[in-house]
Design a protein around this motif. Structure first.
Motif, mmCIF file in Angstrom:
data_model
loop_
_atom_site.group_PDB
_atom_site.id
_atom_site.type_symbol
_atom_site.label_atom_id
_atom_site.label_comp_id
_atom_site.label_asym_id
_atom_site.label_seq_id
_atom_site.Cartn_x
_atom_site.Cartn_y
_atom_site.Cartn_z
ATOM 1 N N LYS A 49 18.767 -38.830 0.241
ATOM 2 C CA LYS A 49 18.550 -37.401 -0.018
ATOM 3 C C LYS A 49 19.878 -36.692 -0.263
ATOM 4 C CE LYS A 49 14.188 -36.716 2.423
ATOM 5 N NZ LYS A 49 13.499 -36.070 3.558
ATOM 6 N N GLY A 98 21.100 -37.471 -3.698
ATOM 7 C CA GLY A 98 20.189 -37.134 -4.787
ATOM 8 C C GLY A 98 19.442 -38.335 -5.330
ATOM 9 N N ARG A 99 19.279 -39.370 -4.538
ATOM 10 C CA ARG A 99 18.593 -40.587 -4.970
ATOM 11 C C ARG A 99 17.221 -40.759 -4.327
ATOM 12 N NH1 ARG A 99 21.324 -44.459 -7.838
ATOM 13 N NH2 ARG A 99 23.504 -44.006 -8.211
#
Length: 87
Positions: free
Chosen positions: A36, A39-40
């Motif tokens: 998180k 951004g994955r």
């Protein structure tokens, strides 16, 4: 390329799945938090409780509201169908 339904109309490529795990263990929770932060993480729960974590070969983590056993069963069903077609 086979696609697996992970619930609520969301699908992932079975060729890219590395693991399907339960979100209960502390190392998995850390893995999700790191994803998180970077951004994955892909949240496919539609606001429901996360019941399965799908780890992809690209480093992405997919959160699913479907039980890990259900996702694995769908994965196995697709592989069985694929083998029947090849025979």
């Amino acid at each position: 390329m086979q696609l697996i339904n992970i619930g609520f109309g969301n699908i992932v490529s079975s060729d890219r799945i590395v693991a399907i795990v339960s979100p209960e263990a502390a190392p998995i929770k850390r893995l999700v938090q790191e994803a998180k932060d970077k951004g994955r993480a892909i949240d496919a729960t539609c606001g429901r409780k996360t019941r399965a974590i799908i780890i992809m070969d690209s480093g992405h983590i997919v959160l699913s509201a479907v039980q890990p056993e259900t996702v694995a069963g769908r994965f196995e069903d697709d592989n069985t169908k694929k083998e029947e077609i090849e025979i």
